[in-house]
Scaffold this active site. Sequence first.
Site, PDB file in Angstrom:
ATOM      1  N   HIS A  18       2.843   3.519  -8.791  1.00 54.05           N
ATOM      2  CA  HIS A  18       2.625   2.111  -9.150  1.00 54.05           C
ATOM      3  C   HIS A  18       3.838   1.563  -9.913  1.00 54.05           C
ATOM      4  O   HIS A  18       4.287   0.444  -9.670  1.00 54.05           O
ATOM      5  CB  HIS A  18       1.365   1.971 -10.010  1.00 54.05           C
ATOM      6  N   LEU A  56      10.453 -20.699  -4.248  1.00 56.70           N
ATOM      7  CA  LEU A  56       9.427 -19.836  -3.662  1.00 56.70           C
ATOM      8  C   LEU A  56       8.107 -19.958  -4.420  1.00 56.70           C
ATOM      9  O   LEU A  56       8.093 -19.950  -5.643  1.00 56.70           O
ATOM     10  CB  LEU A  56       9.914 -18.379  -3.744  1.00 56.70           C
ATOM     11  N   ASP A 105       0.826  -1.216   0.000  1.00 55.35           N
ATOM     12  CA  ASP A 105       0.000   0.000   0.000  1.00 55.35           C
ATOM     13  C   ASP A 105       0.857   1.262   0.000  1.00 55.35           C
ATOM     14  O   ASP A 105       1.989   1.257   0.494  1.00 55.35           O
ATOM     15  CB  ASP A 105      -0.921  -0.023   1.244  1.00 55.35           C
TER      16      ASP A 105
HETATM   17  C1  IPE Z   1      -5.528  -2.736  -0.468  1.00 56.94           C
HETATM   18  O1  IPE Z   1      -5.157  -1.414  -0.557  1.00 56.94           O
HETATM   19  C2  IPE Z   1      -5.444  -3.386  -1.822  1.00 56.94           C
HETATM   20  C3  IPE Z   1      -4.118  -3.596  -2.378  1.00 56.94           C
HETATM   21  C4  IPE Z   1      -2.990  -3.339  -1.786  1.00 56.94           C
HETATM   22  C5  IPE Z   1      -4.089  -4.177  -3.697  1.00 56.94           C
HETATM   23  P1  IPE Z   1      -6.232  -0.247  -0.793  1.00 56.94           P
HETATM   24  O2  IPE Z   1      -5.445   1.001  -0.924  1.00 56.94           O
HETATM   25  O3  IPE Z   1      -7.134  -0.599  -1.901  1.00 56.94           O
HETATM   26  O4  IPE Z   1      -7.056  -0.277   0.569  1.00 56.94           O
HETATM   27  P2  IPE Z   1      -7.921   0.863   1.271  1.00 56.94           P
HETATM   28  O5  IPE Z   1      -8.920   1.335   0.250  1.00 56.94           O
HETATM   29  O6  IPE Z   1      -6.992   1.946   1.665  1.00 56.94           O
HETATM   30  O7  IPE Z   1      -8.533   0.194   2.457  1.00 56.94           O
HETATM   31  C1  IPE Z   2      -1.319   0.288  -3.485  1.00 54.18           C
HETATM   32  O1  IPE Z   2      -1.143   1.656  -3.463  1.00 54.18           O
HETATM   33  C2  IPE Z   2      -1.528  -0.254  -4.875  1.00 54.18           C
HETATM   34  C3  IPE Z   2      -2.901  -0.721  -5.149  1.00 54.18           C
HETATM   35  C4  IPE Z   2      -3.898  -0.722  -4.313  1.00 54.18           C
HETATM   36  C5  IPE Z   2      -3.144  -1.246  -6.482  1.00 54.18           C
HETATM   37  P1  IPE Z   2      -2.359   2.648  -3.525  1.00 54.18           P
HETATM   38  O2  IPE Z   2      -2.704   2.911  -4.951  1.00 54.18           O
HETATM   39  O3  IPE Z   2      -3.491   2.167  -2.698  1.00 54.18           O
HETATM   40  O4  IPE Z   2      -1.754   3.950  -2.893  1.00 54.18           O
HETATM   41  P2  IPE Z   2      -2.409   4.910  -1.818  1.00 54.18           P
HETATM   42  O5  IPE Z   2      -2.871   4.066  -0.697  1.00 54.18           O
HETATM   43  O6  IPE Z   2      -3.542   5.615  -2.517  1.00 54.18           O
HETATM   44  O7  IPE Z   2      -1.317   5.836  -1.422  1.00 54.18           O
HETATM   45 MG    MG Z   3      -4.035   2.369  -0.781  1.00 58.49          MG
END
Ligand code: IPE
Ligand code: IPE
Ligand code: MG
Length: 256
Positions: free
Chosen positions: A47, A141, A30
């Site tokens: 990303h 792995l 995240d």
């Molecule tokens: C969880 O992260 C999903 C992934 C890491 C793929 P999100 O960014 O989607 O979660 P919320 O919305 O903050 O809970």
């Molecule tokens: C995690 O990073 C990647 C996915 C959920 C695909 P985020 O895109 O959720 O990044 P934040 O949480 O908005 O910073």
């Molecule tokens: Mg996120």
Amino acid sequence: MTATVQEETQDRYAPADPSGLPRHVAIIMDGNGRWAALRGLPRTEGHRNGVKTVRQIVRRAGELGIQYLTLFAFSSENWSRPHAEVKFLMGLLRAYVRSDLKDLRESNVRIRVIGSRDGLDPGILSLLEQAEQGTADCTGLELVLAFNYGARDEMVRAVRQLSLEVARGGKQPEEITSADIESHLDTAGLPDPDLIIRTSGEQRLSNFLLWQAAYAEFYFAPMHWPDFDCSAFEEALSCFKNRERRFGGVGAAVST
Ligand code: IPE
Ligand code: IPE
Ligand code: MG
């Protein structure tokens, strides 16, 4: 609980490695968007940089001898993001599989994908199948990619399958065990995660492995995913080593 059931429970949850290394690490990657925003960049750059972290952590996990690494790549709720971001993420997954599959195979990494395959773009679906089939004989792995994954969706699909078996008369409702439920989850055959890491400082599961996380240890890293490097990963592993897992018992100090 009988002694046998107790032994089975401990065997199911306890890490196999006497060195204290978790057998199965699951990561909620995240913070990509915030990482980019902090630098005045579009979220997509976060990303893109997140993929570099994926490469590093997969390599390190393999080197350390971790048996299973699950990465939450795209949730069933992430479709609600702006169309352009979703499209970018799909393209990134495609590019990752295309560019890294050969290397992963050569590193003896076996790929497994969990999540719903319903309604996925046929091109992505066939790439994911290619990744699984192309690494099926690898013995190092096991890299589990949680893609279009949501734990509630996974459980709904499992309940539907089990109900069908009951309706067809193959099973009585009172015969359903937790092993039956597990065998209908996407993770069938995988051990439960011992350690769940989430980056970016958020402290929630966001619909990740709700059933399987029953006795997982949690580690919340403050940095965003693109900044989560091998030393941060090793810090999480060393923190895990010092956790006392009890599985409902009383712990080593008082168990005699
Ligand atoms: C969880 O992260 C999903 C992934 C890491 C793929 P999100 O960014 O989607 O979660 P919320 O919305 O903050 O809970
Ligand atoms: C995690 O990073 C990647 C996915 C959920 C695909 P985020 O895109 O959720 O990044 P934040 O949480 O908005 O910073
Ligand atoms: Mg996120």
